[in-house]
Design a protein around this motif. Structure first.
Motif, PDB file in Angstrom:
ATOM      1  N   LEU A  53     -13.026  69.714 -60.781  1.00 40.81           N
ATOM      2  CA  LEU A  53     -11.969  68.802 -60.319  1.00 40.81           C
ATOM      3  C   LEU A  53     -11.042  69.484 -59.317  1.00 40.81           C
ATOM      4  O   LEU A  53     -10.636  68.874 -58.322  1.00 40.81           O
ATOM      5  CB  LEU A  53     -11.177  68.266 -61.509  1.00 40.81           C
ATOM      6  N   ILE A  54     -10.721  70.728 -59.554  1.00 39.27           N
ATOM      7  CA  ILE A  54      -9.881  71.477 -58.611  1.00 39.27           C
ATOM      8  C   ILE A  54     -10.613  71.636 -57.281  1.00 39.27           C
ATOM      9  O   ILE A  54     -10.018  71.446 -56.207  1.00 39.27           O
ATOM     10  CB  ILE A  54      -9.474  72.844 -59.199  1.00 39.27           C
ATOM     11  N   CYS A  55     -11.902  71.975 -57.332  1.00 39.47           N
ATOM     12  CA  CYS A  55     -12.692  72.116 -56.101  1.00 39.47           C
ATOM     13  C   CYS A  55     -12.759  70.798 -55.335  1.00 39.47           C
ATOM     14  O   CYS A  55     -12.622  70.779 -54.103  1.00 39.47           O
ATOM     15  CB  CYS A  55     -14.105  72.596 -56.431  1.00 39.47           C
ATOM     16  N   GLU A  56     -12.947  69.693 -56.051  1.00 39.39           N
ATOM     17  CA  GLU A  56     -12.993  68.390 -55.387  1.00 39.39           C
ATOM     18  C   GLU A  56     -11.635  68.006 -54.819  1.00 39.39           C
ATOM     19  O   GLU A  56     -11.551  67.421 -53.745  1.00 39.39           O
ATOM     20  CB  GLU A  56     -13.500  67.328 -56.362  1.00 39.39           C
ATOM     21  N   TRP A  57     -10.569  68.348 -55.526  1.00 42.09           N
ATOM     22  CA  TRP A  57      -9.229  68.059 -55.016  1.00 42.09           C
ATOM     23  C   TRP A  57      -8.965  68.841 -53.738  1.00 42.09           C
ATOM     24  O   TRP A  57      -8.431  68.293 -52.769  1.00 42.09           O
ATOM     25  CB  TRP A  57      -8.175  68.398 -56.084  1.00 42.09           C
ATOM     26  N   ILE A  58      -9.332  70.103 -53.712  1.00 42.41           N
ATOM     27  CA  ILE A  58      -9.158  70.921 -52.504  1.00 42.41           C
ATOM     28  C   ILE A  58      -9.950  70.318 -51.346  1.00 42.41           C
ATOM     29  O   ILE A  58      -9.444  70.195 -50.224  1.00 42.41           O
ATOM     30  CB  ILE A  58      -9.592  72.384 -52.768  1.00 42.41           C
ATOM     31  N   ASN A  59     -11.186  69.924 -51.615  1.00 42.68           N
ATOM     32  CA  ASN A  59     -12.032  69.327 -50.585  1.00 42.68           C
ATOM     33  C   ASN A  59     -11.424  68.024 -50.061  1.00 42.68           C
ATOM     34  O   ASN A  59     -11.354  67.805 -48.843  1.00 42.68           O
ATOM     35  CB  ASN A  59     -13.428  69.092 -51.137  1.00 42.68           C
ATOM     36  N   LEU A  60     -10.994  67.151 -50.958  1.00 44.78           N
ATOM     37  CA  LEU A  60     -10.380  65.881 -50.527  1.00 44.78           C
ATOM     38  C   LEU A  60      -9.084  66.113 -49.763  1.00 44.78           C
ATOM     39  O   LEU A  60      -8.792  65.401 -48.804  1.00 44.78           O
ATOM     40  CB  LEU A  60     -10.137  64.979 -51.735  1.00 44.78           C
ATOM     41  N   PHE A  61      -8.314  67.090 -50.178  1.00 51.96           N
ATOM     42  CA  PHE A  61      -7.071  67.426 -49.483  1.00 51.96           C
ATOM     43  C   PHE A  61      -7.371  67.845 -48.042  1.00 51.96           C
ATOM     44  O   PHE A  61      -6.719  67.379 -47.104  1.00 51.96           O
ATOM     45  CB  PHE A  61      -6.338  68.543 -50.232  1.00 51.96           C
TER      46      PHE A  61
ATOM     47  N   SER B 276     -17.077  70.924 -51.851  1.00 43.45           N
ATOM     48  CA  SER B 276     -16.555  71.136 -53.203  1.00 43.45           C
ATOM     49  C   SER B 276     -17.645  71.702 -54.110  1.00 43.45           C
ATOM     50  O   SER B 276     -17.365  72.537 -54.982  1.00 43.45           O
ATOM     51  CB  SER B 276     -15.970  69.856 -53.789  1.00 43.45           C
TER      52      SER B 276
ATOM     53  N   ASN C 289      -8.740  64.738 -46.034  1.00 41.70           N
ATOM     54  CA  ASN C 289      -7.741  63.710 -45.771  1.00 41.70           C
ATOM     55  C   ASN C 289      -6.609  64.213 -44.879  1.00 41.70           C
ATOM     56  O   ASN C 289      -6.235  63.554 -43.917  1.00 41.70           O
ATOM     57  CB  ASN C 289      -7.183  63.179 -47.099  1.00 41.70           C
ATOM     58  N   ASP C 290      -6.067  65.371 -45.182  1.00 39.33           N
ATOM     59  CA  ASP C 290      -4.875  65.839 -44.477  1.00 39.33           C
ATOM     60  C   ASP C 290      -5.164  66.609 -43.192  1.00 39.33           C
ATOM     61  O   ASP C 290      -4.409  66.505 -42.236  1.00 39.33           O
ATOM     62  CB  ASP C 290      -4.023  66.708 -45.399  1.00 39.33           C
TER      63      ASP C 290
END
Length: 159
Positions: free
Chosen positions: A96-104, A131, A107-108
């Motif tokens: 989940l942390i890896c996916e959050w970093i990837n999405l961040f 991710s 997106n940003d």
């Protein structure tokens, strides 16, 4: 019901399943039996696919998948329940942390529209590959920490 295509199962589900089962072997500090490793990984990938197809609320499928993971590890891989539980919870948090970093980053920094990406299985699989690579890197670091830095456990786990 979560929409999961067969393409996503092959590009994402099977590699994740292989990694999750590998994590359970790392946590148990057990040598990998190749046959049971691959059988349990494929069985876990199929289970994840089928559970996600069920008409249940988001989040409930995660609990059901965790239960099946624990059962698969106990029955097929002969991994103790405490190691199985700690490995799935740790692996899920790290993924989940890896996916959050990837999405961040998507997106940003890259300004990719996440909603459009989610609607296309191939795009979703390709954009989420970083991710998975981060997850692989983390597991490799865990492998180095568990096996390479301990003299008593320096043997290759694939023996």
């Amino acid at each position: 019901m979560i929409q999961v295509s067969l393409l996503e199962v092959f590009l994402r589900g099977i590699p994740e399943s292989l990694l999750y089962i590998f994590i359970s072997y790392l946590f148990a500090r057990k040598k990998i039996n190749k046959k049971s490793y691959f059988v349990s990984s494929i069985l876990f990938a199929i289970t994840v696919y089928l559970v996600r197809k069920l008409p249940i609320h988001f989040g409930v499928h995660t609990i059901v998948i965790i239960i099946f993971y624990i059962i698969i590890n106990i029955l097929i891989n002969k991994i103790p329940i405490d190691k199985s539980i700690s490995s799935i919870l740790s692996g899920t948090i790290v993924l989940l942390i890896c996916e959050w970093i990837n999405l961040f980053i998507l997106n940003d920094y890259l300004k990719i529209n996440i909603q459009i990406m989610i609607n296309h299985p191939l795009m979703k699989s390709l954009y989420m590959m970083p991710s998975l690579v981060l997850f692989i890197c983390f597991i490799y670091l865990l492998y180095i920490f568990v096996y390479k830095n301990k003299e008593e456990d320096c043997k290759n786990v694939f023996n």
